[in-house]
Design an enzyme around this catalytic site. Structure first.
Site, PDB file in Angstrom:
ATOM      1  N   ARG A  19       0.943  -1.180  -0.023  1.00  0.00           N
ATOM      2  CA  ARG A  19       0.025  -0.139   0.101  1.00  0.00           C
ATOM      3  C   ARG A  19       0.971   1.180   0.114  1.00  0.00           C
ATOM      4  NH1 ARG A  19      -2.908   3.005   4.605  1.00  0.00           N
ATOM      5  NH2 ARG A  19      -3.973   4.602   3.652  1.00  0.00           N
ATOM      6  N   HIS A  75      -2.479  11.148   0.814  1.00  0.00           N
ATOM      7  CA  HIS A  75      -2.120  10.894   2.119  1.00  0.00           C
ATOM      8  C   HIS A  75      -1.381  12.256   2.668  1.00  0.00           C
ATOM      9  CE1 HIS A  75      -1.046   7.416   4.953  1.00  0.00           C
ATOM     10  NE2 HIS A  75      -0.769   8.490   5.708  1.00  0.00           N
ATOM     11  N   GLU A  99      -7.633   8.667   6.014  1.00  0.00           N
ATOM     12  CA  GLU A  99      -7.748   9.098   7.470  1.00  0.00           C
ATOM     13  C   GLU A  99      -8.201  10.636   7.276  1.00  0.00           C
ATOM     14  OE1 GLU A  99      -4.443   8.888   9.959  1.00  0.00           O
ATOM     15  OE2 GLU A  99      -4.799   6.492   9.938  1.00  0.00           O
ATOM     16  N   ASN A 136      -8.139   1.917   9.539  1.00  0.00           N
ATOM     17  CA  ASN A 136      -6.787   1.953  10.187  1.00  0.00           C
ATOM     18  C   ASN A 136      -7.180   2.258  11.660  1.00  0.00           C
ATOM     19  OD1 ASN A 136      -6.057   2.374   7.716  1.00  0.00           O
ATOM     20  ND2 ASN A 136      -5.294   4.528   7.981  1.00  0.00           N
ATOM     21  N   TYR A 163      -5.237   1.972  15.647  1.00  0.00           N
ATOM     22  CA  TYR A 163      -4.090   1.957  16.710  1.00  0.00           C
ATOM     23  C   TYR A 163      -4.477   1.719  18.180  1.00  0.00           C
ATOM     24  CZ  TYR A 163      -1.410   3.312  12.489  1.00  0.00           C
ATOM     25  OH  TYR A 163      -0.839   3.146  11.198  1.00  0.00           O
ATOM     26  N   GLU A 203      -4.186  -0.133   7.905  1.00  0.00           N
ATOM     27  CA  GLU A 203      -3.073   0.481   8.887  1.00  0.00           C
ATOM     28  C   GLU A 203      -3.153  -0.425  10.169  1.00  0.00           C
ATOM     29  OE1 GLU A 203      -1.949   4.596   9.123  1.00  0.00           O
ATOM     30  OE2 GLU A 203      -2.152   4.606   7.008  1.00  0.00           O
TER      31      GLU A 203
END
Ligand code: IFM
Length: 438
Positions: free
Chosen positions: A78, A121, A166, A291, A293, A351
């Protein structure tokens, strides 16, 4: 131990993820300045005022980097295209920029790696930032032109296309918290960016469909919004943050509406007539990237302006970023997405990873265990019925972690930022063992 490939469904895609500004080296190949260059050049914005001008010099070392992706046993890579590289002033094409991405996708093809492209991005050309950036509706149309330009050149060789990475970071983190470029702290700017980034997505989707491009999606970030207590005030605070972070973008796309808990503060600041854009924003996507985290703990902050919340520290072990390690949140958002928002639509974890203050010769056990925990959470979501098709580790290389500069190391591969030498870490080798086809 990291769950091996054989314990995932047949055809599950494993990949590594990166982004242009974080690795390429923005001073090479005729790229124009982006708003990240100017943000980083302003004292106090970025740790040690570091910028992406050299980064990992992936612009020249891309072949070595793709070899590392391949040797780890990944199926896919990616990557993102830098708008400021392809169109240095936001409009005029830089042939050398397109040539670079052409070489890169050919390099993936030569190695049998499947290209997963993200168009944007975060490297907005400074010339467009001068005109108001994501506060300016015109930027959305310029983005559709950029999408068309990139795909005319490499669209025949990419497997999937994501419009934006994002949008919460592009809009809220950058215009409300001021933590990322352009560094604004202004709720009106944030609300406009929250809407315009989705409009840019919609316009680019329409343009790419018109070109016959397939496999179109978007990459959203999700967390686990946790109330600090069971008090009604804390529950409502967490619900407001959940609406801003986890629901705004996906509900716009799947329900053509914004969540009421977020609109209560943002509606007065949205551009006039925003409702008319919702059908364009909400056109069907072919897949969704998520994504993940960490989780965030929210408490009410009475007496402060909307959203009147504050973030509380949590008790769990943390990464170098100070983010709690909470794999259950990955399982939670994946099952929630399938149940509440996208049904059987293919989902990818685009991600997931951790920053760790590691050196190449350290055991890197924390990262290996982080990956094992999050692979396990992904498997639990699949068992619960989520149509999860793949998992991309963030990131292949230690790289430019935005306002944190180069100190926070997310890579499976260590980068010495003086010599730019790459050294695979123990987690890279552990992952390679898990991904090996026996
Ligand atoms: O490095 C970033 C990436 O650019 C976007 N998602 C989160 C990562 C870690 O902060």
């Amino acid at each position: 131990m990291i769950p091996p490939r054989a314990t995932f469904p047949e055809g599950f895609v494993f990949g590594a993820a990166t982004a242009a500004y974080q690795i390429e080296g923005a001073r090479f190949g005729g790229a124009g300045p982006s708003h990240w260059d100017t943000f980083a050049a302003t004292p106090g914005n970025v740790v040690r005022a570091e910028d992406g001008s050299t980064a990992c010099d992936h612009y020249h070392r891309w072949a070595e980097d793709l070899d590392l992706v391949k040797a780890a046993g990944f199926d896919a890579y990616r990557f993102s295209t830098s708008w400021a590289r392809v169109m240095p002033d936001g409009v005029t094409v830089n042939p050398a920029g397109l040539d670079f991405y052409d070489r890169l996708v050919d390099g993936m093809g030569e190695r049998g790696l499947r290209p997963f492209l993200t168009l944007y991005h975060w490297d907005l050309p400074a010339a467009l930032a001068d005109l108001g950036g994501w506060r300016n509706r015109d930027t959305c149309a310029r983005f559709a032109d950029f999408a068309e330009t990139v795909l005319q050149r490499i669209g025949d060789r990419v497997e999937t296309v994501a419009t934006i990475n994002e949008p919460w970071c592009v809009a809220w983190l950058s215009h409300f918290f001021g933590a990322h470029a352009p560094g604004l702290r202004d709720i009106r700017a944030a609300a406009r960016a929250m809407h315009h980034i989705l409009l840019a997505h919609g316009l680019a989707m329409e343009r790419m469909r018109g070109m016959g491009q397939k496999n179109l999606g978007i990459v959203l970030n999700f967390d686990h919004a946790t109330p600090a207590s069971d008090s009604p005030a804390d529950l409502a605070a967490a619900a407001r943050q959940d609406a801003i972070f986890n629901r705004w973008f996906i509900e716009a796309i799947t329900q053509h509406s914004y969540p009421p808990e977020a609109l209560e503060g943002l509606a007065p600041h949205l551009p006039a007539g925003w409702q008319d854009d919702m059908p364009l924003i909400g056109q069907p996507i072919d897949w969704l990237g998520g994504n993940y985290y960490t989780r965030h703990i929210h408490a009410a902050a009475p007496g402060t302006p909307w959203p009147a919340t504050r973030e509380m520290p949590g008790p769990l072990p943390k990464t170098q970023m100070g983010w709690e390690i909470y794999p259950q949140g990955l399982q939670g958002f994946l099952t929630r997405l399938s149940r509440d928002h996208v049904g059987d639509l293919p989902i990818y974890v685009t991600e997931n990873g951790m920053a760790n203050a590691d050196l190449p010769d350290l055991p890197d056990a924390a990262r290996t265990s982080f990956i094992a925990g999050h692979f396990g959470a992904a498997q639990a979501a699949i068992a619960a019925g989520c149509n999860l098709k793949g998992f991309f580790y963030w990131s292949l290389l230690d790289n430019y972690e935005w306002a944190e500069g180069y100190e926070k190391r997310f890579g499976l591969v260590h980068v010495d930022f003086d010599s730019l030498a790459r050294t695979p870490k123990a987690s890279y080798h552990a992952l390679a063992r898990a991904l090996a086809r026996n």
